[in-house]
Motif scaffolding. Structure first.
Motif, PDB file in Angstrom:
ATOM      1  N   TYR A  87      -4.713  -2.650   9.100  1.00 26.71           N
ATOM      2  CA  TYR A  87      -4.884  -3.565  10.244  1.00 26.71           C
ATOM      3  C   TYR A  87      -6.335  -3.979  10.451  1.00 26.71           C
ATOM      4  CZ  TYR A  87      -0.191  -1.904  10.863  1.00 26.71           C
ATOM      5  OH  TYR A  87       1.117  -1.605  10.635  1.00 26.71           O
ATOM      6  N   SER A 131       0.841  -1.209   0.000  1.00 25.12           N
ATOM      7  CA  SER A 131       0.000   0.000   0.000  1.00 25.12           C
ATOM      8  C   SER A 131       0.872   1.253   0.000  1.00 25.12           C
ATOM      9  CB  SER A 131      -1.034   0.021   1.126  1.00 25.12           C
ATOM     10  OG  SER A 131      -0.642  -0.719   2.215  1.00 25.12           O
ATOM     11  N   ARG A 159       5.414  -7.657  -1.117  1.00 21.27           N
ATOM     12  CA  ARG A 159       4.954  -6.299  -1.420  1.00 21.27           C
ATOM     13  C   ARG A 159       3.686  -6.300  -2.266  1.00 21.27           C
ATOM     14  NH1 ARG A 159       5.350  -4.314   1.660  1.00 21.27           N
ATOM     15  NH2 ARG A 159       5.533  -2.157   0.987  1.00 21.27           N
ATOM     16  N   ASP A 187      -6.988   4.184   5.411  1.00 17.96           N
ATOM     17  CA  ASP A 187      -5.982   3.134   5.280  1.00 17.96           C
ATOM     18  C   ASP A 187      -6.272   2.053   6.327  1.00 17.96           C
ATOM     19  OD1 ASP A 187      -3.716   1.557   5.348  1.00 17.96           O
ATOM     20  OD2 ASP A 187      -2.303   3.236   5.386  1.00 17.96           O
ATOM     21  N   SER A 190       0.296  -7.407   3.657  1.00 19.08           N
ATOM     22  CA  SER A 190       1.531  -7.477   4.450  1.00 19.08           C
ATOM     23  C   SER A 190       1.315  -7.896   5.895  1.00 19.08           C
ATOM     24  CB  SER A 190       2.208  -6.102   4.485  1.00 19.08           C
ATOM     25  OG  SER A 190       2.592  -5.699   3.219  1.00 19.08           O
ATOM     26  N   THR A 211      -3.939  -4.194   2.749  1.00 24.76           N
ATOM     27  CA  THR A 211      -2.642  -4.770   2.405  1.00 24.76           C
ATOM     28  C   THR A 211      -2.600  -6.274   2.673  1.00 24.76           C
ATOM     29  OG1 THR A 211      -0.271  -4.659   2.846  1.00 24.76           O
ATOM     30  CG2 THR A 211      -1.698  -4.210   4.711  1.00 24.76           C
TER      31      THR A 211
HETATM   32  C1  PLP Z   1      -1.131   2.133   8.462  1.00 29.19           C
HETATM   33  C2  PLP Z   1      -0.221   1.477   7.477  1.00 29.19           C
HETATM   34  N1  PLP Z   1      -0.492   1.599   6.169  1.00 29.19           N
HETATM   35  C3  PLP Z   1       0.283   1.021   5.240  1.00 29.19           C
HETATM   36  C4  PLP Z   1       1.398   0.288   5.591  1.00 29.19           C
HETATM   37  C5  PLP Z   1       2.266  -0.266   4.510  1.00 29.19           C
HETATM   38  O1  PLP Z   1       1.830  -1.457   4.102  1.00 29.19           O
HETATM   39  P1  PLP Z   1       2.454  -2.186   2.835  1.00 29.19           P
HETATM   40  O2  PLP Z   1       3.364  -3.226   3.361  1.00 29.19           O
HETATM   41  O3  PLP Z   1       1.265  -2.736   2.119  1.00 29.19           O
HETATM   42  O4  PLP Z   1       3.173  -1.154   2.004  1.00 29.19           O
HETATM   43  C6  PLP Z   1       1.724   0.126   6.933  1.00 29.19           C
HETATM   44  C7  PLP Z   1       2.909  -0.644   7.313  1.00 29.19           C
HETATM   45  O5  PLP Z   1       3.381  -0.681   8.376  1.00 29.19           O
HETATM   46  C8  PLP Z   1       0.899   0.744   7.895  1.00 29.19           C
HETATM   47  O6  PLP Z   1       1.181   0.656   9.195  1.00 29.19           O
END
Ligand code: PLP
Length: 364
Positions: free
Chosen positions: A194, A92, A231, A191, A222, A220
């Motif tokens: 989580y 993201s 990624r 966003d 991730s 995400t």
């Molecule tokens: C709130 C938030 N958004 C986005 C990300 C980034 O995620 P990605 O690994 O998809 O780039 C993180 C990563 O720690 C995050 O804490």
């Protein structure tokens, strides 16, 4: 030499990632190291994703499918949306960059919170835009203050929900009211990195709002899906926004292995459920331990917990590091007396608590 650089380069502070395990092993000369610093999935990679990655290894001599056709269709079905409502990115992180490049005209600004995911600010600056970061209120996004700071220059408002590093969340009523009150020529980006770890009834439903509002939702693979190293993340929005963002993204931004693994893990409900259950149960256990130790913590809807320390946060992190435990200090946010720990496997959490107790006792 410096004169050749962009004039505003010193305004940008580089992102500070959690230390990798092998670096700590090398620096500290210790073998047993656990990482509770980057909000990764303690269960590792889903078995289905592993199989899909192995199966697609022979494909990597070809460019990936830039449209992510199969993955997009699988996700669209899951979210009950059209594939035209989805854009994939190289994490993201990349989508935040694509949003800023797609929506901001010269002189326009990003509005967000202080003490939130730092990439909103870093990427705005990297693209030559100004940002306005509003202080939190009781560790939560202060949506009223954000709204009151909207001006003619404001274009994109970033809200991390749940927030990183606090773990706090904006609820359905608060977000709906905010969306209603924000002028329609401003873009709201929620966003939800989580999102999978939330367990409250009033967490906002955002996906069903994307076709009627000036809203983009980010998610995400991730975190709960365990694919941080590959990624891959995605944006959900109305098809007009997605089409515009498609013009800005790199043609082959999501690699083949990431696409296949993400598709497999979307079909691995067992893995996701196991992860969710573990994180929510361990979150409660860590709260209990903190209570016993009289440690002040911020209740979290994410897979990490921010807590207060009597000693300097950075000093505590260094002490833990010496004992092979990587967590995050929050000095870059100006929170010298707070640190953030990612929820790990039960044995990792126990080891963390035991070690923390020892360090705090020695400090007294
Ligand atoms: C709130 C938030 N958004 C986005 C990300 C980034 O995620 P990605 O690994 O998809 O780039 C993180 C990563 O720690 C995050 O804490």
């Amino acid at each position: 030499m410096k004169e050749i650089l962009r004039k505003d380069i010193d305004r940008i502070n580089a992102y500070v990632p959690g230390k990798p395990i092998d670096l700590v092993q090398r620096e500290m000369g210790i073998k047993k190291v656990i990482k509770l610093a980057s909000n990764e999935n303690p269960f590792g990679v889903s078995p289905k994703a592993k199989k899909a990655i192995q199966k697609s290894l022979n494909e990597v001599f070809r460019y990936p499918d830039g449209s992510c056709y199969y993955l997009k269709n699988t996700l669209a079905k899951k979210l009950r949306l059209s594939p035209d409502n989805i854009l994939f990115g190289n994490g993201s992180d990349e989508i935040i960059d694509i949003i800023i490049k797609t929506f901001l005209n010269a002189g326009e600004e990003v509005l967000t919170s202080q003490t939130t995911f730092v990439e909103y600010e870093i990427i705005a600056k990297a693209n030559g835009f100004r940002e306005n970061c509003i202080p939190l209120k009781n560790f939560r996004y202060d949506l009223d203050a954000i709204k009151n700071n909207i001006n003619e220059k404001t274009k994109v408002i970033f809200i991390a929900n749940p927030n990183n590093p606090t773990g706090t969340y904006v609820n359905e009523n608060e977000l709906s009211k905010f969306i209603k009150e924000v002028p329609k020529d401003k873009l709201i980006v929620v966003d939800e990195a989580y999102w999978d770890f939330t367990d409250v009834d009033d967490f906002p439903g955002t996906i069903d709002k994307i076709n009627s509002e000036n809203l983009i939702v980010l998610r995400t693979f991730s975190k709960a899906y365990g694919l941080a190293g590959l990624r891959i993340g995605y944006a959900v929005a109305n098809s007009t926004f997605i089409k515009a963002m498609e013009k800005i993204r790199q043609p082959f931004n999501v690699n083949t292995l990431a696409q296949r693994a993400a598709q497999a893990v979307l079909n691995d409900d067992k893995f996701l459920e196991k992860t969710r259950k573990l994180i929510i149960a361990e979150r409660k256990k860590i709260y209990q331990e903190f209570k016993k130790m009289n440690i002040e913590y911020v209740p979290s809807q994410a897979n990490f917990i921010m807590f207060k320390t009597e000693m300097d946060g950075l000093a505590l992190c260094k002490q833990l590091l010496k004992k092979g435990i990587i967590i995050r200090d929050l000095k870059q946010y100006g929170l010298e007396n707070f640190v953030r720990v990612t929820i790990g496997k039960p044995w990792e959490n126990k080891l963390f608590i035991r070690t923390l107790k020892k360090i705090l006792k020695e400090e007294k």
